[in-house]
Design an enzyme around this catalytic site. Structure first.
Site, mmCIF file in Angstrom:
data_model
loop_
_atom_site.group_PDB
_atom_site.id
_atom_site.type_symbol
_atom_site.label_atom_id
_atom_site.label_comp_id
_atom_site.label_asym_id
_atom_site.label_seq_id
_atom_site.Cartn_x
_atom_site.Cartn_y
_atom_site.Cartn_z
ATOM 1 N N CYS A 2 -5.912 -5.626 -26.055
ATOM 2 C CA CYS A 2 -5.843 -6.347 -27.371
ATOM 3 C C CYS A 2 -4.432 -6.372 -28.054
ATOM 4 O O CYS A 2 -4.028 -5.286 -27.934
ATOM 5 C CB CYS A 2 -6.707 -5.945 -28.398
ATOM 6 N N TRP A 84 -9.174 -8.407 -25.110
ATOM 7 C CA TRP A 84 -9.418 -8.037 -23.710
ATOM 8 C C TRP A 84 -10.654 -7.401 -24.068
ATOM 9 O O TRP A 84 -11.133 -6.410 -24.861
ATOM 10 C CB TRP A 84 -8.408 -6.787 -23.412
ATOM 11 N N ASN A 110 -7.826 -4.047 -33.052
ATOM 12 C CA ASN A 110 -7.882 -3.376 -31.833
ATOM 13 C C ASN A 110 -8.497 -2.276 -31.674
ATOM 14 O O ASN A 110 -8.453 -1.522 -32.714
ATOM 15 C CB ASN A 110 -6.294 -3.286 -31.655
ATOM 16 N N GLY A 111 -9.094 -1.875 -30.740
ATOM 17 C CA GLY A 111 -9.844 -0.304 -30.503
ATOM 18 C C GLY A 111 -11.380 -0.512 -30.377
ATOM 19 O O GLY A 111 -11.809 -1.629 -30.290
ATOM 20 N N GLU A 515 -0.461 5.839 -4.301
ATOM 21 C CA GLU A 515 0.080 4.642 -5.343
ATOM 22 C C GLU A 515 0.033 3.254 -4.826
ATOM 23 O O GLU A 515 -0.292 2.405 -5.122
ATOM 24 C CB GLU A 515 1.480 5.180 -5.972
ATOM 25 N N LYS A 519 -1.608 0.028 -5.986
ATOM 26 C CA LYS A 519 -0.980 -1.285 -5.844
ATOM 27 C C LYS A 519 -1.625 -2.436 -5.349
ATOM 28 O O LYS A 519 -1.876 -3.631 -6.004
ATOM 29 C CB LYS A 519 0.413 -1.101 -5.424
ATOM 30 N N GLU A 522 -5.103 -3.485 -7.075
ATOM 31 C CA GLU A 522 -5.024 -3.991 -8.241
ATOM 32 C C GLU A 522 -4.896 -5.403 -8.397
ATOM 33 O O GLU A 522 -5.051 -6.326 -9.245
ATOM 34 C CB GLU A 522 -4.413 -3.196 -9.319
ATOM 35 N N HIS A 538 -12.029 14.647 7.981
ATOM 36 C CA HIS A 538 -13.091 14.776 7.497
ATOM 37 C C HIS A 538 -14.129 13.782 6.758
ATOM 38 O O HIS A 538 -14.766 13.984 5.685
ATOM 39 C CB HIS A 538 -12.766 16.094 6.425
ATOM 40 N N LYS A 638 -2.377 -4.111 -19.515
ATOM 41 C CA LYS A 638 -0.993 -3.263 -19.468
ATOM 42 C C LYS A 638 -1.014 -2.020 -20.174
ATOM 43 O O LYS A 638 -0.548 -0.827 -19.649
ATOM 44 C CB LYS A 638 0.210 -3.971 -19.883
HETATM 45 C C1 F6R Z 1 -1.179 0.559 -12.273
HETATM 46 C C2 F6R Z 1 -1.172 0.755 -13.603
HETATM 47 C C3 F6R Z 1 -2.138 1.636 -14.517
HETATM 48 C C4 F6R Z 1 -1.313 2.373 -15.353
HETATM 49 C C5 F6R Z 1 -2.289 3.372 -16.383
HETATM 50 C C6 F6R Z 1 -1.614 4.299 -17.304
HETATM 51 O O1 F6R Z 1 -0.285 -0.231 -12.042
HETATM 52 O O2 F6R Z 1 -0.253 0.277 -14.419
HETATM 53 O O3 F6R Z 1 -2.521 2.443 -13.618
HETATM 54 O O4 F6R Z 1 -0.470 3.329 -14.925
HETATM 55 O O5 F6R Z 1 -3.063 2.446 -17.025
HETATM 56 O O6 F6R Z 1 -0.752 3.516 -18.055
HETATM 57 P P1 F6R Z 1 0.378 4.332 -18.894
HETATM 58 O O7 F6R Z 1 1.455 4.837 -17.948
HETATM 59 O O8 F6R Z 1 0.778 3.138 -19.845
HETATM 60 O O9 F6R Z 1 -0.218 5.501 -19.779
#
Ligand code: F6R
Length: 643
Positions: A2, A84, A110-111, A515, A519, A522, A538, A638
């Site tokens: 949000c 969101w 927000n929250g 990682e 990627k 997601e 295993h 984000k």
């Molecule tokens: C993956 C991604 C998320 C963030 C996670 C932590 O591409 O972006 O997994 O890495 O939500 O976010 P931050 O780094 O802002 O604490």
């Protein structure tokens, strides 16, 4: 997640609010809304829309959207929100702003209000009818109820303060009240909120992220937990949770440019992948100047002043000297960066490193001592779990560092020291350049710790000149890698239809495999997992057949041969084995790999900086090939500011 915006001033209101919301759009949302004070009717007006912000812009009165700053002699007042969904699906009713029953109070939030169920039951018992499924609506009815229970003419800021005392949870609120037509009210509790201040102290912006207001002003006040603010043409009034007036600490923003621009790339993600050579240069600049010079790492903590009773900033050398254990916490990609750092720091610095997902860490009772250094990694500096975990570490007496892309964030304001990873604003929800910047910052921290250690470790120190040389070469090596896109186009076309992927690696590249899987899942919604090659036998090997692509990370160095054996095991089960390597594949493996992606040779300890890039590109081109919303994948945000 949000986003909140608010404005009080003489600029054309609705275009400004929409434009400010656009700056927050990248964070991920599913509906949006605006409320403003209409001086002609003396009423609060609200328009909401589900889906993209453009739907909201299209639903707003065209005559107000066409206004320019020049057409407005009078004060304008409004608030806006992108939502969101947490409580209730993304519908018009659930979108913010929310109104009180009498229509006189409107707010954005927000929250999460944790006691909303109790509040709702209580308010329903008093006759309030809830129109949405949100936790937010309980706040606005509670404001109305508090007003009813309070003496007439009680200032609205006191109503807000009394209401706040009844809320449990994390929240940032911005509120308008019909009886206070030239006033905006805001407060925060464990959720970020910043006030922008115009030149003459008679024009104000409110936002959940400074990015939304940086186009208008560089004078800001970051609200602290519990604080309330009242904004009016007469100025800004700041109060603590007990109603005591405070003197505001106005800061001039010193962070780099916070511009949001695709610069000709189809997606922000691709642009951000291509920015990585410069991101590494930036992260090293002034910190690693020559192979024989020690690393210069400073505390990048935001402005502190004696006037506000702040303690003097701690220097990083004081914080790392005599540390006997490092604990790294983070979520998602930041957590994966921490896992890479464990290999790097333990091998180089010979200090024990634990890495844990912040959401788990905060609910344990970890053993911490004053000699434990806890490093929170967070691109946004606002992730709720990481923020709470580092708070707890600080309260337990450990030393704390935030390694973040946002030295202005909540996290950066609460820790002993900050290391700015200097990646620049990352807009795509999918983290790419921030991961690489975090890795560089962690590598610098590791080398710095080794150089500060007493007694010194001569054998380890002797490794540093060549390691530093290799680090300085990384940006040019990245540039060479980024000049080849054909490989990824072809691979994306070939593999996009497979429903599931395994990413396999060992050693320092194992977290890079995790990682890579993150990627892919997601942004393309293809199921993917990262596994250690050692773990393959295993369990996961049972999944392997000709329908399973297995992307293997074969970095030259200590585990190259072990990985080759794992690749053969996978191929023996007819899996589609793809190699990502910076070492020539030995003779005799011609039939093992369906495809081979190569990258430049480098020190094994630094290989994650390079091996991450092909995985980012492969995920990007697969998602693009599948026509997915690359920059704003479904269900993701984000900045994850709620638990
Ligand atoms: C993956 C991604 C998320 C963030 C996670 C932590 O591409 O972006 O997994 O890495 O939500 O976010 P931050 O780094 O802002 O604490």
């Amino acid at each position: 997640m949000c986003g909140i915006v608010g404005y009080l001033g003489k600029k054309a209101l609705l275009p400004l609010l929409v434009q400010s919301l656009r700056q927050l759009e990248y964070r991920g949302y599913d509906s949006a809304g605006l409320s403003w004070f209409d001086s002609q009717s003396n009423q609060l007006k609200t328009v909401k829309a589900t889906g993209k912000l453009q739907n909201l812009a299209n639903a707003l009165p065209p005559e107000l959207m066409q206004e320019t700053d020049a057409t407005h002699p009078a004060y304008q007042l409004g608030i806006g929100h992108i939502r969101w969904a947490t409580h209730g699906t993304p519908t018009l009713d659930n979108a913010h702003p929310h109104h009180s029953q009498n229509g006189e109070i409107v707010l954005v939030h927000n929250g999460i209000i944790e006691n909303f169920a109790t509040l709702k039951q209580d308010l329903q018992g008093k006759g309030y009818v809830f129109r949405s499924e949100t936790d937010t609506e309980s706040i606005v009815h509670l404001l109305e109820e508090t007003m009813k229970q309070t003496a007439e003419n009680t200032p609205f800021i006191d109503i807000l303060r009394q209401t706040k005392q009844q809320l449990t949870g994390a929240y940032a609120l911005t509120v308008m009240h019909q009886g206070s037509p030239e006033r905006l009210f805001a407060t925060r509790q464990q959720a970020p909120l910043v006030v922008g201040i115009g030149l003459n102290n008679d024009e104000f912006w409110v936002a959940s992220d400074v990015v939304a207001l940086v186009a208008y002003t560089n004078k800001v006040l970051y609200l602290e937990d519990g604080q309330l603010v009242e904004l009016s043409p007469e100025g800004l009034k700041l109060f603590d949770a007990d109603g005591q007036a405070l003197s505001p600490r106005v800061e001039t923003i010193v962070t780099g440019p916070l511009t949001i621009d695709k610069k000709g790339y189809k997606h922000f993600m691709l642009k951000e992948i291509y920015e990585q050579p410069d991101v590494v240069r930036n992260a090293l600049s002034g910190r690693l100047s020559a192979v024989d010079a020690p690393i210069a790492l400073e505390n990048d903590a935001p402005y502190r002043s004696k006037q506000h009773g702040d303690s003097l900033p701690k220097t990083l050398d004081a914080l790392v000297a005599d540390v006997d254990r490092l604990v790294i916490i983070g979520c998602g990609t930041s957590y994966n960066a921490g896992l890479v750092a464990k290999y790097f720091i333990e091998q180089l610095v010979r200090v024990s490193v634990e890495v844990e997902a912040a959401g788990e860490y905060r609910y344990r009772q970890p053993v911490l001592t004053p000699k434990t250094l806890v490093v929170a990694i967070s691109q946004s500096g606002e992730t709720a779990d990481t923020l709470e975990a580092i708070r707890q570490a600080k309260t337990s007496g450990a030393r704390t560092i935030a390694l973040t892309n946002r030295p202005d964030s909540s996290m950066a304001r609460e820790v002993d020291a900050v290391i700015d990873v200097r990646a620049g604003v990352e807009v795509s929800v999918c983290a790419t350049k921030s991961f690489v910047a975090q890795l560089v910052a962690l590598q610098l921290l590791g080398i710095f710790m080794l150089e500060q250690r007493t007694p010194a470790l001569p054998a380890q120190l002797a490794l540093l000149p060549s390691l530093k040389q290799a680090l300085l070469r990384i940006p040019v090596q990245m540039e060479a890698m980024l000049s080849d896109v054909d490989t990824y186009h072809k691979l994306a076309k070939k593999y996009a239809a497979y429903p599931s992927f395994l990413f396999v690696a060992r050693g320092i590249n194992f977290p890079v495999a995790m990682e890579g899987a993150l990627k892919l899942k997601e942004i393309s919604y293809i199921h993917a997992e990262g596994y250690s090659g050692a773990e393959l036998k295993h369990g996961p090997i049972a999944l392997l057949d000709e329908k399973m692509p297995v992307l293997t990370l074969l970095a030259g160095g200590s585990v190259f041969d072990k990985m080759l054996s794992n690749c053969q095991e996978a191929r023996a089960r007819e899996a589609q084995v793809i190699a990502l390597t910076n070492e020539p594949i030995p003779d005799g493996y011609a039939d093992t790999f369906m495809d081979v992606i190569t990258y430049p040779a480098c020190d094994e300890l630094l290989s994650p900086l390079l091996s991450a890039i092909p995985l980012q590109l492969l995920s990007y081109y697969i998602a693009e090939h599948l026509g997915k919303d690359v920059d704003q994948p479904r269900n993701l945000a984000k900045s994850v500011t709620v638990e």
